[in-house]
Design a protein around this motif. Structure first.
Motif, PDB file in Angstrom:
ATOM      1  N   GLN A   1      35.720  37.338  33.832  1.00  9.62           N
ATOM      2  CA  GLN A   1      35.003  38.382  34.561  1.00  9.62           C
ATOM      3  C   GLN A   1      34.442  39.434  33.615  1.00  9.62           C
ATOM      4  O   GLN A   1      33.342  39.953  33.837  1.00  9.62           O
ATOM      5  CB  GLN A   1      35.929  39.030  35.590  1.00  9.62           C
ATOM      6  N   SER A   2      35.163  39.730  32.545  1.00 11.86           N
ATOM      7  CA  SER A   2      34.669  40.722  31.577  1.00 11.86           C
ATOM      8  C   SER A   2      33.408  40.233  30.880  1.00 11.86           C
ATOM      9  O   SER A   2      32.624  41.043  30.359  1.00 11.86           O
ATOM     10  CB  SER A   2      35.751  41.035  30.536  1.00 11.86           C
TER      11      SER A   2
ATOM     12  N   VAL B   1      41.091  34.705  34.226  1.00 14.15           N
ATOM     13  CA  VAL B   1      40.125  35.261  35.177  1.00 14.15           C
ATOM     14  C   VAL B   1      39.605  36.619  34.702  1.00 14.15           C
ATOM     15  O   VAL B   1      38.389  36.887  34.736  1.00 14.15           O
ATOM     16  CB  VAL B   1      40.755  35.367  36.579  1.00 14.15           C
ATOM     17  N   GLU B   2      40.495  37.479  34.247  1.00 11.46           N
ATOM     18  CA  GLU B   2      40.067  38.803  33.789  1.00 11.46           C
ATOM     19  C   GLU B   2      39.130  38.699  32.592  1.00 11.46           C
ATOM     20  O   GLU B   2      38.137  39.441  32.493  1.00 11.46           O
ATOM     21  CB  GLU B   2      41.283  39.655  33.455  1.00 11.46           C
TER      22      GLU B   2
ATOM     23  N   GLY C   1      31.557  36.385  34.306  1.00 11.13           N
ATOM     24  CA  GLY C   1      31.878  35.211  35.107  1.00 11.13           C
ATOM     25  C   GLY C   1      32.123  35.548  36.565  1.00 11.13           C
ATOM     26  O   GLY C   1      32.463  36.687  36.917  1.00 11.13           O
ATOM     27  N   LEU C   2      31.981  34.542  37.415  1.00 11.67           N
ATOM     28  CA  LEU C   2      32.129  34.697  38.861  1.00 11.67           C
ATOM     29  C   LEU C   2      33.496  34.229  39.351  1.00 11.67           C
ATOM     30  O   LEU C   2      33.737  34.173  40.555  1.00 11.67           O
ATOM     31  CB  LEU C   2      31.026  33.899  39.576  1.00 11.67           C
ATOM     32  N   HIS C   3      34.396  33.923  38.455  1.00  9.63           N
ATOM     33  CA  HIS C   3      35.699  33.371  38.794  1.00  9.63           C
ATOM     34  C   HIS C   3      36.594  34.416  39.452  1.00  9.63           C
ATOM     35  O   HIS C   3      36.541  35.597  39.106  1.00  9.63           O
ATOM     36  CB  HIS C   3      36.393  32.837  37.535  1.00  9.63           C
ATOM     37  N   THR C   4      37.427  33.953  40.384  1.00  9.70           N
ATOM     38  CA  THR C   4      38.412  34.820  41.041  1.00  9.70           C
ATOM     39  C   THR C   4      39.775  34.151  40.991  1.00  9.70           C
ATOM     40  O   THR C   4      39.891  32.946  40.744  1.00  9.70           O
ATOM     41  CB  THR C   4      38.037  35.066  42.511  1.00  9.70           C
TER      42      THR C   4
END
Length: 514
Positions: A204-205, A200-201, A208-211
């Motif tokens: 996101q870097s 996820v990290e 991306g919209l992932h949580t």
């Protein structure tokens, strides 16, 4: 018996059954090994579908292990970021991987061994190394330029920027650590622990919209198989969001046509199959998506009336032009596994990254290569595969099972992305209509109407006279960029208590029984 596209995977499956595991244990063990030794074709950052027949039951169980788009993914959000299409090396091409959820759920529900025992061979190969085989080297070499665009992936899989040579030994210590964590912690190790945080990290870097919530809530599901009758057998497929319904539509169309006495490779027969392919794939583009978001007319697509209507549109002497499928990128990378154990539990298992090495994005601490299934989405308004939060894209991977006289008779599948639905037709009609045995049905040269360009990709063993006649009828014939697909199958002879297996020569694999 086990049949896979890599000998180390087949060997792992056999070893698991000799240790007391069943077909489900063996299929997952084989798949885990392939996630290590065939990293271009599959991985733990991919998706999975399974069809399982307990003790040869005529009513197989199906599991959809395909992942969903992040909850925040929608066309408006992407367009606000100036995203007009979902590119391969983009975090938006990465849906939440469904494979590990599927493995752990299926193994707990239907396996006999502990998960650590099932993953032991894969961990060993990742930690201690494995030799690069011929087809794997070819797949590496074909993706080397793409892999160089991602420093993490290139650092793991390339040797100073070049593909590892045949016979060289590759170790994957980061992936070994992830597999060990999954062996010890199960599903939660991947979706809630440090592996998920790493994925996820990293996404996101990259924008991306992932949580973490997308990962912790990820879950596959058991689904009710769909089926059609063909030559005295019931052919079972997973329902949409996969394209198994199109494989059944193709079989229903072929039933409307005469069996060519000249065999499966005459100009007349090839022409009919090409035209059926074009029409069926146009239906796929128009109708098939995630049934949780769209009304997919499965009953209509499987009706004899619809098959008869489409078959009636084929001109036996002239190629037609059908609008190409514009919703999915082409690819040929997946692994399919067939296993039948001593109790005749039959497992039809398929796992994929979509493209070779998927998105090419690798989480830096866990070594998880992430798939690019999100490229199956579109931003087009009103389309069944328009991206939305929590939605699954149209999937190409389709494990299958055939039953007859109240029992499973054939456990089979075809690799090759868009080819798979048409590949099921080619394999089954050559086996059941033209009298080929399992291996012959796989070995014969293949062809397919490209759903994007309309060109007919044709392996070169088909004669010049046949090609010339097809060109005369209006087809454009081209050489495929790679061998067309791959396949495995195991047939069960209940009367003689014998298993017969086959493995496609287009891959490195083999079928082994004992």
């Amino acid at each position: 018996m086990a049949a896979t596209s890599h000998p180390l995977a087949t060997q792992a499956a056999i070893r698991i059954m000799q240790q007391g595991g069943n077909a489900m244990d063996a299929a997952i063990a084989a798949c885990a090994v392939q996630c290590v030794v065939e990293p271009g074709s599959t991985g733990i950052g991919g998706d999975c579908f399974c069809m399982y027949s307990p003790e040869g039951s005529a009513e197989p169980i199906a599991f959809n292990g395909s992942g969903k788009a992040p909850a925040a993914a929608d066309p408006e959000t992407l367009q606000a970021q100036d995203v007009t299409s979902i590119e391969r090396h983009s975090p938006h091409a990465v849906t939440v991987p469904g494979a590990i959820d599927a493995w752990t759920r299926l193994q707990a529900d239907h396996g006999r061994l502990q998960l650590g025992e099932v993953l032991a061979s894969a961990i060993e190969y990742a930690q201690d190394g494995f030799p690069i085989s011929s087809r794997v080297h070819r797949d590496f070499a074909g993706q080397a330029e793409f892999l160089r665009s991602d420093p993490v992936t290139a650092g793991i899989y390339l040797n100073e920027g070049t593909a590892p040579e045949v016979g060289s030994v590759l170790t994957l210590p980061l992936l070994a650590n992830s597999l060990k964590a999954i062996a010890e912690g199960g599903r939660d190790a991947f979706y809630s622990g440090w592996i998920a945080h790493d994925i996820v990290e990293h996404l996101q870097s990259l924008g991306g919209l992932h949580t973490m919530e997308d990962f912790t809530s990820a879950a596959g599901e058991y689904v009710t198989p769909i089926a059609s009758e063909f030559r005295g057998r019931t052919i079972h497929q997973c329902p949409p969001n996969g394209q198994g319904v199109i494989a059944l539509l193709l079989l229903n169309m072929i039933k409307q046509m005469d069996i060519d006495p000249g065999g499966p490779l005459t100009a007349d027969r090839i022409h009919l199959e090409i035209e059926a392919c074009r029409l069926a794939y146009a239906s796929r583009s128009h109708y098939v998506g995630d049934p949780a978001f769209s009304d997919i007319p499965v009953e209509h697509l499987l009706s004899e009336d619809y098959a008869r209507k489409l078959a009636g549109e084929i001109d036996p002497q002239r190629a037609t032009s059908v609008a190409p499928d514009i919703t999915l990128p082409r690819h040929r990378d997946t692994v399919y596994i067939s296993v039948v154990d001593e109790d005749r539990n039959a497992c039809s298992f398929i796992n994929t990254l979509f493209f070779g090495f998927g998105s090419g994005i690798t989480a830096p601490s866990s070594g998880v290569v992430l798939h690019n299934r999100g490229q199956g989405f579109t931003l087009e308004a009103g389309h069944p595969n328009r991206i939305a939060g929590g939605k699954r894209p149209l999937h190409t991977i389709i494990p299958a099972m055939a039953t007859q006289d109240g029992r499973s008779s054939l456990c089979f599948g075809v690799m090759g992305g868009q080819y798979q639905a048409f590949g099921h037709l080619q394999f089954l009609t050559r086996y059941l209509d033209f009298g080929c045995d399992l291996q012959e049905a796989m070995d014969l040269p293949r062809f397919m109407a490209d759903p994007f360009t309309g060109e007919v990709e044709m392996e070169n063993a088909i004669g010049d006279d046949v090609r010339a006649e097809l060109v005369r009828r209006g087809h454009t014939i081209v050489d495929p960029a790679a061998p067309v697909g791959g396949s495995q199958a195991i047939a069960i002879d209940w009367r003689n208590n014998v298993l017969t297996g086959a493995s496609d020569p287009r891959k490195d694999g083999c079928a082994i029984g004992y």
